[in-house]
Design a protein around this motif. Structure first.
Motif, short mmCIF file in Angstrom:
data_model
loop_
_atom_site.label_atom_id
_atom_site.label_comp_id
_atom_site.label_asym_id
_atom_site.label_seq_id
_atom_site.Cartn_x
_atom_site.Cartn_y
_atom_site.Cartn_z
N ILE A 1 11.13 -4.81 54.56
CA ILE A 1 10.25 -5.29 55.63
C ILE A 1 11.06 -5.60 56.89
O ILE A 1 10.68 -5.25 58.00
CB ILE A 1 9.47 -6.54 55.17
N GLY A 2 12.22 -6.25 56.68
CA GLY A 2 13.07 -6.60 57.81
C GLY A 2 13.66 -5.40 58.52
O GLY A 2 14.07 -5.51 59.69
N LEU A 3 13.71 -4.27 57.84
CA LEU A 3 14.22 -3.05 58.47
C LEU A 3 13.14 -2.29 59.22
O LEU A 3 13.38 -1.75 60.31
CB LEU A 3 14.83 -2.12 57.39
N VAL A 4 11.94 -2.24 58.63
CA VAL A 4 10.88 -1.37 59.17
C VAL A 4 10.21 -1.96 60.40
O VAL A 4 10.13 -1.31 61.45
CB VAL A 4 9.83 -1.05 58.09
N PHE A 5 9.72 -3.21 60.28
CA PHE A 5 8.88 -3.67 61.39
C PHE A 5 9.64 -3.93 62.68
O PHE A 5 9.10 -3.69 63.77
CB PHE A 5 8.00 -4.85 60.96
N PRO A 6 10.91 -4.38 62.67
CA PRO A 6 11.61 -4.49 63.95
C PRO A 6 11.78 -3.13 64.63
O PRO A 6 11.72 -3.03 65.85
CB PRO A 6 12.96 -5.10 63.57
N ALA A 7 12.00 -2.08 63.80
CA ALA A 7 12.18 -0.75 64.37
C ALA A 7 10.91 -0.27 65.07
O ALA A 7 10.95 0.18 66.23
CB ALA A 7 12.59 0.24 63.28
N LEU A 8 9.76 -0.40 64.40
CA LEU A 8 8.49 0.03 65.00
C LEU A 8 8.12 -0.86 66.18
O LEU A 8 7.62 -0.38 67.20
CB LEU A 8 7.39 0.01 63.94
N PHE A 9 8.34 -2.15 66.03
CA PHE A 9 8.04 -3.09 67.10
C PHE A 9 8.85 -2.77 68.35
O PHE A 9 8.34 -2.77 69.48
CB PHE A 9 8.34 -4.50 66.61
N SER A 10 10.12 -2.46 68.14
CA SER A 10 11.00 -2.13 69.27
C SER A 10 10.54 -0.87 69.98
O SER A 10 10.61 -0.78 71.22
CB SER A 10 12.44 -1.95 68.78
N ILE A 11 10.07 0.11 69.21
CA ILE A 11 9.55 1.34 69.82
C ILE A 11 8.37 1.02 70.74
O ILE A 11 8.27 1.53 71.86
CB ILE A 11 9.12 2.34 68.72
#
Length: 386
Positions: free
Chosen positions: A91-101
């Protein structure tokens, strides 16, 4: 109370109920923090929807945001199934990546339109009633009220239709598959409903309150009951109490409405965490303390049964022979006398007929390793009352 105040509280209450329904299943499935991931990772879907339609009110924004939420879940589970990292790390890997996009897309392509980061990330409940929905030039109410009301109606309908399947797949996926229910379809169906609900509530109440309303009411209800139906009702109840109570707290303190509602949720959880009848901190403490007294009583009675020498049964001998403190020895003696298990004559304790029978029964239960020994003995001999 003005109509605006009524609408604010009604929107908050409907959001609370809508979030509590999927939130209950997420908490039970130990996936509570997926709501935090979804609430942040839907940002690219909202931005892409706006770029396509150039309309912040387009239903396509909700659809693409919900799709992004489902994609988040798929990516989290894919990473988790590799076995290299655990669910929380995924979870900590996926949502920051999408959020940052999403943040990058806004910063680079939406500077000249009314789509700034604050507007997307921070919903303000006080402004929700001013975003009106008009049909044929007629004002039919706040847009958020209709959006979240529709989502809630769909959620309740799906809950009624698939309650048995959801319950079974939540507690026993193997049995659900054996009976012909697809746990995977039910899982992604739940994730889709959760995504749509979070998206629908996102604009009105903001990401922080959405996460709080998904997790806190369900977690609070979980401390009070093991019954799924009761848990759903209690979660909705706590959500509504926090929504209304938080609104008036914000009015009183002239503070953030979302912040006040989240604070009320925290207070409710803390109270239940401390004072819940079965699992509350104080209830567990007093129950364990009572159990220690009961075990000490049983040790004392066995001591009396195994020693016929009056010196060994002298009340003052307890502190020396069983290595008890004076307070503990007095507590056990009082408990034994109160339940008519011993009689004391000239400081010499002896078992009564009831005490003899109780001790023999206790030995029989202990030798057969019966887990419910003390509870059954208490019921049979009417002990520890009053």
């Amino acid at each position: 109370m003005t109509s605006i105040q009524v609408e604010i509280q009604l929107i908050a209450a409907l959001v609370a109920i809508a979030c509590a329904i999927p939130g209950t299943f997420l908490v039970l499935r130990k996936m509570a923090m997926i709501s935090d991931a979804i609430s942040h990772s839907i940002l690219p879907g909202i931005v892409l929807g706006f770029f396509i339609t150039q309309d912040l009110n387009s239903p396509l924004l909700i659809l693409l945001a919900a799709l992004t939420g489902v994609i988040t879940v798929v990516m989290v589970e894919f990473i988790q199934k590799t076995g290299l990292v655990k669910a929380d790390t995924a979870i900590g890997l996926v949502f920051p990546a999408l959020f940052s996009i999403g943040v990058i897309l806004i910063a680079k392509n939406a500077n000249d339109v009314h789509l700034d980061i604050d507007a997307v990330l921070l919903g303000e409940l006080a402004f929700a009633p001013f975003d009106r929905l008009e049909v044929g030039g007629t004002d039919i109410g706040a847009k958020s009220l209709w959006v979240i009301g529709t989502i809630l109606l769909i959620s309740i309908t799906l809950l009624i239709l698939f309650f048995k399947e959801l319950k079974l797949s939540t507690f026993d996926k193997g049995l659900a598959a054996t009976l012909g229910f697809s746990p995977i379809i039910l899982h992604y169906g739940l994730m889709t409903v959760s995504s749509v609900t979070i998206v629908g509530a996102f604009d009105a109440v903001g990401a922080v309150l959405v996460v709080a309303l998904v997790i806190a009411p369900a977690a609070t209800a979980y401390l009070l009951t093991n019954n799924l139906k009761k848990m759903l009702v209690l979660a909705c109840f706590f959500g509504v109490i926090a929504a209304i109570g938080g609104y008036w707290m914000a009015n009183l303190l002239d503070a953030s409405i979302a912040g006040s509602m989240t604070t009320v949720l925290g207070i409710l959880f803390l109270l239940v965490y401390l004072f819940a009848p079965r699992q509350g901190v104080f209830s567990v403490y007093f129950r364990e303390r009572q159990q220690r007294k009961e075990v000490s009583l049983l040790v004392f009675l066995l001591h009396l049964q195994n020693h016929s020498d009056p010196k060994e049964r002298h009340v003052n001998h307890l502190q020396d022979h069983i290595n008890w403190q004076k307070v503990q020895a007095k507590t056990v003696l009082d408990l034994a006398k109160k339940n008519n298990l011993i009689e004391v004559d000239h400081q010499i304790a002896s078992l009564t007929p009831k005490g003899e029978e109780f001790t023999q029964e206790a030995l029989r239960y202990i030798t057969t390793n019966k887990e419910t020994a003390i509870e059954e003995l208490k019921t049979k001999f009417f002990l520890f009352r009053g």
